[in-house]
Design an enzyme around this catalytic site. Structure first.
Site, PDB file in Angstrom:
ATOM      1  N   LYS A 114       0.834  -1.214   0.000  1.00 54.37           N
ATOM      2  CA  LYS A 114       0.000   0.000   0.000  1.00 54.37           C
ATOM      3  C   LYS A 114       0.861   1.253   0.000  1.00 54.37           C
ATOM      4  O   LYS A 114       0.460   2.277  -0.548  1.00 54.37           O
ATOM      5  CB  LYS A 114      -0.998  -0.020   1.166  1.00 54.37           C
ATOM      6  CG  LYS A 114      -2.043  -1.119   0.995  1.00 54.37           C
ATOM      7  CD  LYS A 114      -3.465  -0.729   1.376  1.00 54.37           C
ATOM      8  CE  LYS A 114      -4.429  -1.803   0.869  1.00 54.37           C
ATOM      9  NZ  LYS A 114      -5.773  -1.722   1.379  1.00 54.37           N
ATOM     10  N   LYS A 196      -3.651 -10.194  -6.752  1.00 53.31           N
ATOM     11  CA  LYS A 196      -4.914 -10.630  -6.145  1.00 53.31           C
ATOM     12  C   LYS A 196      -6.065  -9.711  -6.592  1.00 53.31           C
ATOM     13  O   LYS A 196      -5.834  -8.528  -6.860  1.00 53.31           O
ATOM     14  CB  LYS A 196      -4.766 -10.684  -4.612  1.00 53.31           C
ATOM     15  CG  LYS A 196      -5.396  -9.550  -3.865  1.00 53.31           C
ATOM     16  CD  LYS A 196      -5.341  -9.727  -2.382  1.00 53.31           C
ATOM     17  CE  LYS A 196      -5.760  -8.426  -1.722  1.00 53.31           C
ATOM     18  NZ  LYS A 196      -7.193  -8.231  -1.567  1.00 53.31           N
ATOM     19  N   LYS A 199     -11.058  -5.013  -4.311  1.00 57.99           N
ATOM     20  CA  LYS A 199     -12.245  -4.193  -4.574  1.00 57.99           C
ATOM     21  C   LYS A 199     -11.903  -2.746  -4.890  1.00 57.99           C
ATOM     22  O   LYS A 199     -12.708  -2.024  -5.448  1.00 57.99           O
ATOM     23  CB  LYS A 199     -13.261  -4.304  -3.433  1.00 57.99           C
ATOM     24  CG  LYS A 199     -12.828  -3.763  -2.086  1.00 57.99           C
ATOM     25  CD  LYS A 199     -14.025  -3.769  -1.136  1.00 57.99           C
ATOM     26  CE  LYS A 199     -13.748  -4.552   0.125  1.00 57.99           C
ATOM     27  NZ  LYS A 199     -12.669  -3.993   0.961  1.00 57.99           N
TER      28      LYS A 199
HETATM   29  P1  ATP Z   1      -8.902  -3.204  -0.779  1.00 57.94           P
HETATM   30  O1  ATP Z   1      -8.806  -3.303  -2.257  1.00 57.94           O
HETATM   31  O2  ATP Z   1      -9.564  -1.939  -0.301  1.00 57.94           O
HETATM   32  O3  ATP Z   1      -7.597  -3.452  -0.069  1.00 57.94           O
HETATM   33  P2  ATP Z   1      -9.793  -5.890  -0.507  1.00 57.94           P
HETATM   34  O4  ATP Z   1     -10.584  -6.328  -1.698  1.00 57.94           O
HETATM   35  O5  ATP Z   1      -8.403  -6.395  -0.424  1.00 57.94           O
HETATM   36  O6  ATP Z   1      -9.889  -4.341  -0.333  1.00 57.94           O
HETATM   37  P3  ATP Z   1     -10.485  -6.174   2.313  1.00 57.94           P
HETATM   38  O7  ATP Z   1     -11.583  -5.349   2.882  1.00 57.94           O
HETATM   39  O8  ATP Z   1      -9.103  -5.725   2.572  1.00 57.94           O
HETATM   40  O9  ATP Z   1     -10.656  -6.358   0.740  1.00 57.94           O
HETATM   41  O10 ATP Z   1     -10.668  -7.681   2.768  1.00 57.94           O
HETATM   42  C1  ATP Z   1     -11.855  -8.290   3.213  1.00 57.94           C
HETATM   43  C2  ATP Z   1     -11.648  -9.778   3.292  1.00 57.94           C
HETATM   44  O11 ATP Z   1     -11.579 -10.341   1.967  1.00 57.94           O
HETATM   45  C3  ATP Z   1     -10.329 -10.184   3.969  1.00 57.94           C
HETATM   46  O12 ATP Z   1     -10.541 -11.308   4.766  1.00 57.94           O
HETATM   47  C4  ATP Z   1      -9.427 -10.514   2.815  1.00 57.94           C
HETATM   48  O13 ATP Z   1      -8.413 -11.434   3.169  1.00 57.94           O
HETATM   49  C5  ATP Z   1     -10.391 -11.127   1.836  1.00 57.94           C
HETATM   50  N1  ATP Z   1      -9.911 -10.985   0.464  1.00 57.94           N
HETATM   51  C6  ATP Z   1      -9.596  -9.827  -0.153  1.00 57.94           C
HETATM   52  N2  ATP Z   1      -9.214 -10.054  -1.422  1.00 57.94           N
HETATM   53  C7  ATP Z   1      -9.281 -11.406  -1.605  1.00 57.94           C
HETATM   54  C8  ATP Z   1      -8.999 -12.256  -2.718  1.00 57.94           C
HETATM   55  N3  ATP Z   1      -8.583 -11.763  -3.876  1.00 57.94           N
HETATM   56  N4  ATP Z   1      -9.161 -13.582  -2.555  1.00 57.94           N
HETATM   57  C9  ATP Z   1      -9.592 -14.082  -1.374  1.00 57.94           C
HETATM   58  N5  ATP Z   1      -9.873 -13.343  -0.295  1.00 57.94           N
HETATM   59  C10 ATP Z   1      -9.727 -12.009  -0.393  1.00 57.94           C
END
Ligand code: ATP
Ligand code: LTN
Length: 331
Positions: A114, A196, A199
C-alpha cells in the site's frame, strides 16, 4: 465450556468482490453455529488509511453492511456493527501500539504494497493498521478469524501481540487462529492474474463486484486475461489466468479440480469462461437482489447496526477495562 468467538472485518473501500466473498465473507455466514458467537464489523477506521471521499465513505459503509446481510450474516446469531461505533477499538489499539515493535510492523507485506501504491500518503495509520486489526480481534476474545490469504500475516501479528501481552501480564487475551479456505483463499485479478483481486482496483474489469448484473459478469469473464497455450490445465505458475478461472469454477459448482479438468477436456477457453460466468451468476444473482432489498430498508439497517454495536460494546468494554487494569491505567 466457554463458547468460541469468531471475529472478522471488511473495509468499506468498495463493493464486495468475488474474492472477498469466497475468501472470507462466505465463511462468515457458515461459521454461525450454536457453539460460537460471531462479531462482524465494517472496518471504516481501517478504510481511512487511504484517502476516501467522506460522503462516499458514509454511503459505502451502510452499503457494505447491507451486502453482509445479503451474504448470510444473521443478526440473530452475530453482532453486525460499524467499527467506529465501538470506541473501544481505538482505545485498545493505542495500548497495543505500545506493545508492538516498529520492526515487526515494517515486515508487513500489505504495508509495503500500500505504501508503494500511495507514495504521496504513507501515513502512520497505514503503518499501525495491523495493530488496530489486532484490537478488533482481541477485544472479542476471538478464537477464529475467517479471512483470505492476504490477511494471514496480520492475524499472525495479532497472535504475537496477544502472546506477548499474556506473558507480561498473565492470561488476558485469547490467542486467535486464522481460518483461510484452501480453494478461494486467494482469488486473482481477471485483468492481471498474477495479482490478487481487489475491490479498490481502479480497473473494474479486474474484479467481479457483488452488484454486477448478469450481463456485466458474463462480459468481464469473457474479457478475462488467459494465455496463448490454448490448453485447459491447472498450472498456477505458467497459466495463472486459466488456473484462476478453474478454481472459481470449482468453488461455485462444488466440483473437484480433477472433475473440472475432465469436464473441460478438449474444450477451448471460450467455453471455460462462459461456464465459469454461468456458475457465478447463478450464485450471485439472488444475493444481489437481497442486497437491494436490505439497502432500501433504512429503518431496519439502522436498528440492526445499533443493536450490533450495543452487543459488541458489552464485551469490548469488559476486555478493555481488564486490559487497563492490567497495565495500571484503569480507575
Ligand atoms: P482493498 O482493495 O480496499 O484493499 P480488498 O478487496 O483487499 O480491499 P479487504 O476489505 O481488505 O478487501 O478484505 C476483506 C476480506 O476479503 C479479507 O478477509 C481478505 O483477506 C479477503 N480478500 C480480499 N481479497 C481477496 C482475494 N482476492 N481472494 C480471497 N480473499 C480475499
Ligand atoms: N484488514 C482487513 C479487514 C479487517 C479485518 C479486521 C479482518 C479489519 N479488521 C479484523 C479480520 C479481523 C483486510 O482485509 N484488509
Amino acid at each position: 465450556m466457554e463458547k468460541k468467538n469468531v471475529l472478522s472485518g471488511i473495509q468499506p473501500s468498495g463493493v464486495i468482490t468475488l474474492g472477498n466473498y469466497v475468501g472470507a465473507v462466505r465463511n462468515w455466514s457458515l461459521l454461525q453455529q450454536e457453539d460460537r458467537f460471531c462479531y462482524y464489523c465494517v472496518a471504516n477506521l481501517h478504510a481511512i488509511t487511504v484517502r476516501q471521499d467522506p460522503t462516499e465513505l458514509k454511503r459505502r459503509t451502510r452499503a457494505m453492511a447491507a451486502m453482509l446481510l445479503a451474504c448470510g450474516v444473521d443478526p440473530k446469531r452475530s453482532a453486525l456493527f460499524i467499527q467506529s461505533d465501538v470506541p473501544e477499538h481505538s482505545q485498545l489499539s493505542w495500548v497495543l501500539n505500545c506493545y508492538t515493535y516498529m520492526g515487526e510492523l515494517s515486515r508487513m507485506t500489505q504495508f509495503k504494497d500500500k505504501s508503494a501504491k500511495n507514495e504521496d500518503n504513507i501515513n502512520a495509520g497505514l503503518f499501525t493498521y495491523p495493530v488496530l486489526m489486532a484490537a478488533d480481534i482481541l477485544l472479542y476474545r476471538s478464537s477464529f478469524v475467517p479471512v483470505g490469504h492476504d490477511q494471514k500475516q496480520h492475524v499472525e501479528i495479532a497472535r504475537d501481540i496477544a502472546i506477548r501481552f499474556n506473558n507480561a501480564f498473565g492470561e488476558t487475551f485469547v490467542v486467535p487462529e486464522p481460518l483461510i479456505p484452501n480453494l478461494g483463499g486467494r482469488v486473482m485479478s481477471l485483468a492481471e492474474p498474477t495479482k490478487k483481486m481487489s475491490k479498490s482496483d481502479p480497473n473494474p474489469n479486474a474484479f467481479i463486484a457483488f452488484t454486477d448484473d448478469q450481463k456485466t459478469i458474463m462480459k468481464k469473464f469473457k474479457r478475462a486475461v488467459t494465455d496463448s497455450e490454448g490448453c485447459i490445465a491447472y498450472n498456477p505458475q505458467t497459466q495463472p489466468g486459466v488456473a484462476n478461472l478453474l478454481s472459481i469454477f470449482c468453488i461455485f459448482t462444488g466440483k473437484t479440480m480433477d472433475e473440472a479438468l475432465a469436464y473441460f477436456e478438449g474444450q477451448g477457453y471460450g467455453h471455460l469462461k462462459t461456464a465459469v460466468a454461468e456458475a457465478v451468476i447463478e450464485t450471485l444473482t439472488p444475493l444481489r437482489l437481497e442486497y437491494e432489498r436490505y439497502l432500501a430498508d433504512e429503518v431496519y439497517m439502522e436498528t440492526i447496526l445499533r443493536e450490533g454495536a450495543k452487543q459488541a460494546r458489552t464485551l469490548a468494554q469488559k476486555t478493555l477495562s481488564l486490559v487497563y487494569d492490567k497495565v495500571g491505567i484503569g480507575i
